[in-house]
Design a protein around this motif. Structure first.
Motif, PDB file in Angstrom:
ATOM      1  N   SER A  19       0.833  -1.197   0.000  1.00  0.00           N
ATOM      2  CA  SER A  19       0.000   0.000   0.000  1.00  0.00           C
ATOM      3  C   SER A  19       0.872   1.254   0.000  1.00  0.00           C
ATOM      4  O   SER A  19       0.588   2.216  -0.699  1.00  0.00           O
ATOM      5  CB  SER A  19      -0.918  -0.012   1.218  1.00  0.00           C
ATOM      6  N   SER A  20       1.933   1.229   0.786  1.00  0.00           N
ATOM      7  CA  SER A  20       2.847   2.369   0.852  1.00  0.00           C
ATOM      8  C   SER A  20       3.549   2.583  -0.491  1.00  0.00           C
ATOM      9  O   SER A  20       3.645   3.715  -0.965  1.00  0.00           O
ATOM     10  CB  SER A  20       3.879   2.127   1.956  1.00  0.00           C
ATOM     11  N   GLN A  21       4.028   1.510  -1.111  1.00  0.00           N
ATOM     12  CA  GLN A  21       4.681   1.617  -2.418  1.00  0.00           C
ATOM     13  C   GLN A  21       3.710   2.144  -3.473  1.00  0.00           C
ATOM     14  O   GLN A  21       4.084   2.951  -4.323  1.00  0.00           O
ATOM     15  CB  GLN A  21       5.243   0.254  -2.858  1.00  0.00           C
ATOM     16  N   HIS A  22       2.481   1.690  -3.407  1.00  0.00           N
ATOM     17  CA  HIS A  22       1.454   2.154  -4.349  1.00  0.00           C
ATOM     18  C   HIS A  22       1.211   3.653  -4.167  1.00  0.00           C
ATOM     19  O   HIS A  22       1.110   4.396  -5.153  1.00  0.00           O
ATOM     20  CB  HIS A  22       0.164   1.364  -4.154  1.00  0.00           C
ATOM     21  N   LYS A  23       1.132   4.093  -2.925  1.00  0.00           N
ATOM     22  CA  LYS A  23       0.889   5.505  -2.645  1.00  0.00           C
ATOM     23  C   LYS A  23       2.056   6.368  -3.132  1.00  0.00           C
ATOM     24  O   LYS A  23       1.853   7.459  -3.662  1.00  0.00           O
ATOM     25  CB  LYS A  23       0.666   5.706  -1.147  1.00  0.00           C
ATOM     26  N   ILE A  24       3.274   5.857  -2.980  1.00  0.00           N
ATOM     27  CA  ILE A  24       4.450   6.575  -3.470  1.00  0.00           C
ATOM     28  C   ILE A  24       4.392   6.705  -4.988  1.00  0.00           C
ATOM     29  O   ILE A  24       4.626   7.786  -5.541  1.00  0.00           O
ATOM     30  CB  ILE A  24       5.750   5.868  -3.012  1.00  0.00           C
ATOM     31  N   GLN A  25       4.055   5.606  -5.671  1.00  0.00           N
ATOM     32  CA  GLN A  25       3.956   5.632  -7.130  1.00  0.00           C
ATOM     33  C   GLN A  25       2.856   6.586  -7.590  1.00  0.00           C
ATOM     34  O   GLN A  25       3.036   7.340  -8.545  1.00  0.00           O
ATOM     35  CB  GLN A  25       3.701   4.221  -7.673  1.00  0.00           C
ATOM     36  N   VAL A  26       1.719   6.572  -6.887  1.00  0.00           N
ATOM     37  CA  VAL A  26       0.614   7.467  -7.236  1.00  0.00           C
ATOM     38  C   VAL A  26       1.049   8.921  -7.085  1.00  0.00           C
ATOM     39  O   VAL A  26       0.765   9.758  -7.950  1.00  0.00           O
ATOM     40  CB  VAL A  26      -0.630   7.153  -6.369  1.00  0.00           C
ATOM     41  N   ASN A  27       1.744   9.237  -5.995  1.00  0.00           N
ATOM     42  CA  ASN A  27       2.221  10.608  -5.790  1.00  0.00           C
ATOM     43  C   ASN A  27       3.223  11.020  -6.855  1.00  0.00           C
ATOM     44  O   ASN A  27       3.193  12.154  -7.331  1.00  0.00           O
ATOM     45  CB  ASN A  27       2.841  10.763  -4.389  1.00  0.00           C
ATOM     46  N   TYR A  28       4.107  10.109  -7.242  1.00  0.00           N
ATOM     47  CA  TYR A  28       5.071  10.408  -8.306  1.00  0.00           C
ATOM     48  C   TYR A  28       4.332  10.694  -9.616  1.00  0.00           C
ATOM     49  O   TYR A  28       4.623  11.689 -10.290  1.00  0.00           O
ATOM     50  CB  TYR A  28       6.052   9.248  -8.480  1.00  0.00           C
TER      51      TYR A  28
END
Length: 185
Positions: A19-28
């Motif tokens: 979930s954290s990795q997904h959120k980072i990718q979404v923010n990028y």
């Protein structure tokens, strides 16, 4: 019971990590969209989130470049300068390193003081530009950066000229000559 409890904890940790990795990718991705649409304040926030939450990753490094670009367009030159410098030291992308070093020189130029003030920042900007010109003599940015160097050199000469004029008004002709000879040299 212990094994089941252990499995539940591991599965919760791994789902939080995904979930954290997904959120980072979404923010990028959002940051890139904001940057492409010239919404630099929003892009800045997205890239800062990526950098803070995925330190040392490829996305964090790429975010460093785009954050610096956003800061540059927001005229936050001092912060942009440090970001470009950090990116140029850490990246392997030669094209973006060259662009970062060019932007770093532009930031230094924009931070340089007017000729009426202390010229330390002007000398620093000239140094950064000269390093860029030495490292990239065939750069596509050469025609953009060379006039900046000339303008900074003009500021230094103008400062010395005004000092010479002041000494002449004070009838300190030897001091005025020192400044005038310095300009000629």
């Amino acid at each position: 019971i212990t094994v089941i409890f252990f499995i539940i904890i591991i599965s919760n940790c791994s789902s939080n990590n995904v979930s954290s990795q997904h959120k980072i990718q979404v923010n990028y991705d959002q940051g890139i969209d904001f940057y492409n649409n010239k919404k630099y304040s929003k892009a800045k926030e997205s890239f800062q989130y990526v950098i803070l939450n995925s330190s040392g990753s490829r996305l964090a490094l790429e975010s460093e470049f785009y954050l610096s670009e956003s800061l540059y367009y927001l005229k936050e030159y001092e912060e942009a300068l440090y970001g470009y410098d950090n990116y140029a030291r850490s990246s392997q992308n030669l094209n973006l390193i060259e662009r970062s070093r060019f932007r770093l020189s532009e930031c230094a130029y924009n931070l340089a003081a007017d000729y009426t003030k202390d010229q330390t920042t002007t000398l620093d900007a000239i140094d950064k530009i000269e390093i860029f010109l030495e490292d990239y003599p065939n750069s596509e940015y050469y025609l953009d950066i060379f006039p900046l160097k000339l303008d900074l050199q003009y500021r230094l000469v103008k400062k010395k000229y005004e000092s010479a004029i002041l000494y002449m008004k004070l009838q300190e002709y030897k001091s005025a000559l020192v400044y005038l000879f310095d300009i000629l040299n």
